[in-house]
Design an enzyme around this catalytic site. Structure first.
Site, PDB file in Angstrom:
ATOM      1  N   LYS A  81       1.010  -1.179  -0.286  1.00 52.61           N
ATOM      2  CA  LYS A  81       0.290   0.445  -0.272  1.00 52.61           C
ATOM      3  C   LYS A  81       0.982   1.024   0.550  1.00 52.61           C
ATOM      4  O   LYS A  81       1.984   1.334   0.760  1.00 52.61           O
ATOM      5  CB  LYS A  81      -0.709   0.017   0.914  1.00 52.61           C
ATOM      6  CG  LYS A  81      -1.978   0.871   1.518  1.00 52.61           C
ATOM      7  CD  LYS A  81      -2.928   0.928   2.581  1.00 52.61           C
ATOM      8  CE  LYS A  81      -4.263   2.031   2.418  1.00 52.61           C
ATOM      9  NZ  LYS A  81      -5.080   1.830   4.058  1.00 52.61           N
ATOM     10  N   SER A 156      -9.620   1.415   2.539  1.00 51.48           N
ATOM     11  CA  SER A 156      -9.275   2.730   1.820  1.00 51.48           C
ATOM     12  C   SER A 156      -7.305   1.527   0.952  1.00 51.48           C
ATOM     13  O   SER A 156      -7.270   2.118   0.150  1.00 51.48           O
ATOM     14  CB  SER A 156      -7.544   3.090   2.426  1.00 51.48           C
ATOM     15  OG  SER A 156      -7.521   2.835   3.206  1.00 51.48           O
ATOM     16  N   SER A 180      -9.262  -1.213   6.648  1.00 51.70           N
ATOM     17  CA  SER A 180      -9.180  -0.817   5.558  1.00 51.70           C
ATOM     18  C   SER A 180      -8.353  -2.047   4.750  1.00 51.70           C
ATOM     19  O   SER A 180      -8.032  -1.965   4.124  1.00 51.70           O
ATOM     20  CB  SER A 180      -8.358   0.313   5.701  1.00 51.70           C
ATOM     21  OG  SER A 180      -9.176   1.519   4.909  1.00 51.70           O
TER      22      SER A 180
HETATM   23  N1  GLN Z   1     -13.641   4.032   5.904  1.00 48.48           N
HETATM   24  C1  GLN Z   1     -12.348   3.569   6.684  1.00 48.48           C
HETATM   25  C2  GLN Z   1     -12.211   5.779   7.386  1.00 48.48           C
HETATM   26  O1  GLN Z   1     -12.693   6.407   5.848  1.00 48.48           O
HETATM   27  C3  GLN Z   1     -10.963   3.121   7.154  1.00 48.48           C
HETATM   28  C4  GLN Z   1     -10.252   3.865   7.498  1.00 48.48           C
HETATM   29  C5  GLN Z   1      -8.451   3.363   7.310  1.00 48.48           C
HETATM   30  O2  GLN Z   1      -9.074   2.241   8.058  1.00 48.48           O
HETATM   31  N2  GLN Z   1      -8.114   3.211   6.791  1.00 48.48           N
HETATM   32  O3  GLN Z   1     -11.872   6.342   8.175  1.00 48.48           O
END
Ligand code: GLN
Length: 519
Positions: A81, A156, A180
Site C-alpha cells: 500500500k 482504503s 481498510s
Molecule cells: N473507511 C474508514 C475511513 O474512511 C477506515 C479507513 C481505514 O481503515 N484506513 O476512515
C-alpha cells in the site's frame, strides 16, 4: 485474456524458489507481464518497481545457487500500500500533497518482509491518506474491482486487495484504521487480517489516526496470510506502541487451545475446534433476538452467507450462541470523531515546508493555506475540519471526550464478552461491492461500510475477513472473525476452516469466489 494468471500460492512459490525448481526471476517476470497486460483496466498500482524487483529476485536466485539459506517468502511478489515508506521509492498516500517525496527510510514491516526475501513489486493505490472505503478518493483515480470493473474494490487498501484478487501478487500489505484491510478484502474475495494493535510496528506507516492504525497482511489464502503475518510481526524499538512481550515472529501458523499466539499445532492441519465458543454478534446478525433490534442496512445475501459460515463452524464442533454487544451501535459515531481528531493533528505536518508539494504565497501563512488547499482532496479536508472542530475548546468534551468514553465502554463490553466466548463472528461488510461513484456524494453512506469492522480498531483487538461464497450479484462475501488481544493464531485457524469448507462445498451455496476473468 492476454496472459495467463500466474496462479500459485506464496507458500508454494517460496518452496519452489528455495528448492531451486523455479527461479525468483521467472516468478517476478510472469507477474510483471500479468500486471502490464491487465492493470490499465484495474488501476491497482500507483507504481510498479520492476527494476528493483528483478534485481532483488536475481540476488535470491544467486543465494539459492550458492547453497545459502533464503527467507520463508523467497521470491514471492509483494504489493505494498502506498502509505508504507519505501526508501528512495516514491510514497504518495495517493495524495498530491506528497508528489515527488522519496522517504529516507523503509517502514519496519517493509524491512521485515524484505528480510524474509519477499520481493516488492510495486506500490498500490489507496483512498488519500487511507481515508475512505472505496479507493475512489485518490489523486491517481479509482481502482476497480477485478471481479466486476463497474464496482469498487472497497478501501482504503483497495489497490492491495485488487492486486491480490487479480493475481498481480500473491501477497500484499495494507493498513487498517477502521477496516481498510478487511473491508476491501471482503469486497475483492481475498483474506485480510487486522492484527492486535502493537503487534506489527507502525514505524514508517504514514500516520492517519495513530491510536487505531495497524498494518495488516492480505493474501489469496489463509496460509499465505499467516506466512506474511509471521514475517512482519514482532517488537520494534522504533514504535513506542509496539508490544514489548510479543514473541518475535508471532508463530501465526500455530493455534492451540490457548487464545494467545505462539502455541502449538498448525492452523493448516488443526481443524479441531471442538468446544470452541463462538458468539454471533446480535446487533450485526440481522434477526431480532434476545430483545436486540439489529442494525439496519445489512443485506440479506451477506447475512445468509454468514449463517452458512456459522453452520460450518457448528458442524466442526463449535458451540454457537448469540451475544449482544450494545456499544457496537455507537462504534461508527465514536470512530468518526476519534479518527478525524487524530488525523487533524497528524496531517498538520504537511505545511509546504517538510514534505512534497508547496504552493507559493506572499507570507508563510498564505503559502501554507495555498499548499494545503491545493494538495489535499475533498475527503481529507472534510476530516481535518471535522477533527479540528471536535477538538476545539468548548466542544472538546462534548465530542472528543464523549467518543473516548464510548471507546472505554466498548473495550469493557468486549472484555466481558470474551470471558464467555473465544471468538465472535459477523459479516465483514453490510453489502457486496457497490458501483463506482454510488456513494461519493454521500459521505455518511460511505462511512456506513465500516460498521462491522470499526469495533476491533477501537478495542485494538485482532480480526480477520475470509471470503465465504458470493452474494446474489455473484460478487464475493466476506465473513469476519474477531477475537481478544493476541488471538491471531486462533482467528487464522477458524478462517482456515471456513476457507476449506468454501473450497469443498458444491451443494452449499458458499464457495470460494471464482478467479475473475480479467479484461
Ligand atoms: N473507511 C474508514 C475511513 O474512511 C477506515 C479507513 C481505514 O481503515 N484506513 O476512515
Amino acid at each position: 485474456m492476454t496472459s495467463p494468471p500466474p496462479k500459485s500460492t506464496a507458500v508454494q512459490i517460496a518452496a519452489d524458489v528455495a528448492a531451486g525448481t523455479r527461479s525468483a526471476r521467472s516468478v517476478i517476470e510472469e507477474h510483471l507481464a500479468h500486471i502490464a497486460a491487465h492493470d490499465d483496466a484495474i488501476g491497482a498500482f500507483n507504481l510498479v518497481t520492476a527494476d528493483q524487483a528483478l534485481e532483488q529476485a536475481d540476488a535470491i536466485d544467486a543465494a539459492v545457487a550458492a547453497g545459502k539459506p533464503v527467507g520463508p517468502l523467497a521470491g514471492v511478489p509483494l504489493a505494498l500500500k502506498d502509505n508504507l515508506c519505501t526508501k528512495g521509492i516514491p510514497t504518495t498516500c495517493s495524495s498530491k500533497m506528497l508528489e515527488g517525496w522519496h522517504p529516507p527510510y523503509d517502514a519496519t514491516a517493509v524491512k521485515k518482509a524484505r528480510a524474509a526475501d519477499a520481493v516488492i513489486i510495486g506500490k498500490t493505490n489507496l483512498d488519500e491518506f487511507a481515508m475512505g472505503s472505496s479507493t475512489e478518493n485518490s489523486a491517481f483515480g479509482p481502482t476497480r474491482n477485478p471481479h466486476d470493473l463497474s464496482k469498487v474494490p472497497g478501501g482504503s487498501s483497495g489497490g492491495s486487495t485488487a492486486a491480490v484478487a487479480a493475481d498481480f501478487a500473491p501477497l500484499a500489505l495494507g493498513s487498517d484504521t477502521g477496516g481498510s484491510v478487511r473491508q476491501p478484502a471482503a469486497l475483492c474475495g481475498v483474506v485480510g487480517l487486522k492484527p492486535t494493535y502493537g503487534r506489527v510496528s507502525r514505524y514508517g506507516l504514514v500516520a492517519f489516526a495513530s491510536s487505531l492504525d495497524q498494518i495488516g497482511p492480505i493474501a489469496g489464502t489463509v496460509a499465505d496470510t499467516a506466512a506474511l503475518f509471521e514475517a512482519i510481526a514482532g517488537y520494534d524499538p522504533l514504535d513506542s506502541t509496539s508490544l514489548a512481550n510479543d514473541n518475535d515472529g508471532a508463530d501465526a501458523t500455530s493455534a492451540g487451545t490457548a487464545t494467545t499466539a505462539g502455541t502449538d499445532t498448525s492452523t493448516g492441519t488443526n481443524t479441531n475446534i471442538s468446544g470452541l465458543r463462538v458468539g454471533v454478534i446480535a446487533e450485526l446478525s440481522g434477526t431480532p433476538t434476545k430483545g436486540v433490534t439489529p442494525l439496519e442496512g445489512m443485506a440479506a445475501d451477506v447475512l445468509a452467507r454468514t449463517k452458512e459460515a456459522i453452520a460450518v463452524l457448528e458442524s466442526s464442533g463449535a458451540h454457537i450462541d448469540e451475544v449482544s454487544v450494545p456499544s457496537v451501535r455507537l462504534g461508527l459515531s465514536a470512530y468518526y470523531l476519534i479518527a478525524p481528531a487524530e488525523a487533524s493533528s497528524n496531517l498538520a505536518r504537511y505545511d509546504g515546508v517538510r514534505y512534497g508539494n508547496r504552493v507559493a504565497g506572499a507570507t508563510s501563512a498564505d503559502m501554507q493555506i495555498a499548499t494545503r488547499n491545493n494538495g489535499f482532496g475533498e475527503e481529507v479536508k472534510r476530516r481535518v475540519m471535522l477533527g479540528t472542530y471536535a477538538l476545539s475548546a468548548g466542544y472538546y468534551d462534548a465530542f472528543y471526550g464523549t467518543a473516548q468514553r464510548v471507546r472505554t465502554i466498548m473495550l469493557e463490553e468486549f472484555a466481558n464478552t470474551y470471558e464467555n466466548f473465544d471468538v465472535l463472528i459477523c459479516p465483514t461488510t453490510p453489502t457486496t461491492a457497490f458501483d463506482l461513484d454510488a456513494k461519493m456524494q454521500d459521505p455518511l453512506a460511505m462511512y456506513l461500510n465500516d460498521i462491522c469492522t470499526i469495533p476491533s480498531n477501537l478495542t485494538g483487538h485482532p480480526a480477520i475477513s475470509v471470503p465465504f461464497g458470493t452474494g446474489d450479484d455473484g460478487l464475493p462475501v466476506g465473513v469476519q472473525i474477531m477475537g481478544p488481544a493476541l488471538s491471531e493464531a486462533r482467528l487464522l485457524q477458524v478462517a482456515a476452516i471456513l476457507e476449506s469448507a468454501g473450497l469443498e462445498s458444491d451443494g452449499l451455496e458458499a464457495a470460494a469466489p471464482a478467479t475473475p476473468d480479467l479484461p
